[in-house]
Write a protein that holds these residues in place. Structure first.
Motif: not given
Length: 231
Positions: A61-77, A48-54
């Motif tokens: 960005l939405h997929c990256l936020a979902v991934a952040d949340l799943a990884a345990g980073y709710p504030k970043l999400a 998701a980070e690569r896709w967003h950077a590209d």
């Protein structure tokens, strides 16, 4: 338990109302991006980070936020979702309101009740007639221990045609806090009708049974007995 809640919330964001996409290929890529979360959260987040950077735009960005949340980073999400809601390619006001409501839930997961309320206020400002926003409002009210307001919020969402197992569980919790055990039992039955294996609803059923409130095992609507009890 916290990890389970984060995983459930991430899944909810992933299957929520899709963002409007300019091309079908982006829609497919978004689905693939989210699907990777079921295989490896770390790898999905990197993708998701690569896709967003590209330059993947709002879907990335939405997929990256979902991934952040799943990884345990709710504030970043939450921060990413707020950023997404301000993007010109995010969608119309209703879509932006939904994104802001998702940000509110991420803030709640991070324990930031005030920021969650601010995000939801912004969502209502975007789409004041969106009844689904009351589902998130109920969670914020519960977190603030404003139990009657939480129950009322679920009722408003229900009247607007938005119901879910999670919402009925939220209202059951509010009713239990208000010592309205019969109303709580009815909400538990409603939740289990939608999802008979819902863990939170089953736990609440057990708590109510310990309080002497009998709940129909077949999850039929409770009927009032002559003495006003539940059966």
């Amino acid at each position: 338990m916290i990890g389970l809640h984060i995983a459930a919330l991430a899944a909810a964001l992933a299957v929520s109302e899709p963002l409007p996409l300019a091309h079908e290929v982006l829609d497919t890529r978004y689905e693939e991006c989210v699907a990777r979360l079921g295989e490896s959260i770390a790898e999905a987040r990197k993708a998701a980070e690569r896709w967003h950077a590209d330059g993947g735009g709002a879907p990335a960005l939405h997929c990256l936020a979902v991934a952040d949340l799943a990884a345990g980073y709710p504030k970043l999400a939450a921060v990413r979702l707020l950023e997404l809601a301000d993007r010109p390619d995010a969608g119309d006001d209703l879509v932006r309101a939904r994104i802001l409501a998702q940000a509110a839930r991420a803030w709640l997961e991070a324990g930031e009740i005030g920021l969650a309320a601010e995000a939801l206020d912004a969502a209502f400002a975007r789409a004041p007639e969106a009844g689904e926003l009351y589902l998130t409002a109920a969670k914020i009210r519960l977190a603030r221990e404003e139990y009657q307001a939480a129950a009322d919020a679920v009722t408003k969402a229900e009247q607007a045609g938005f119901v879910s197992t999670d919402a009925y569980v939220d209202r059951a919790r509010a009713h239990m806090a208000l010592l309205k055990h019969r109303a709580a039992a009815e909400d538990v039955v409603a939740a289990l009708k939608l999802d008979p294996m819902n863990v939170d609803a089953l736990v609440l059923r057990g708590e109510l049974q310990q309080l002497g409130v009998a709940i129909d095992a077949h999850y039929r609507r409770l009927e009032e007995t002559d003495d006003g009890g539940a059966r």
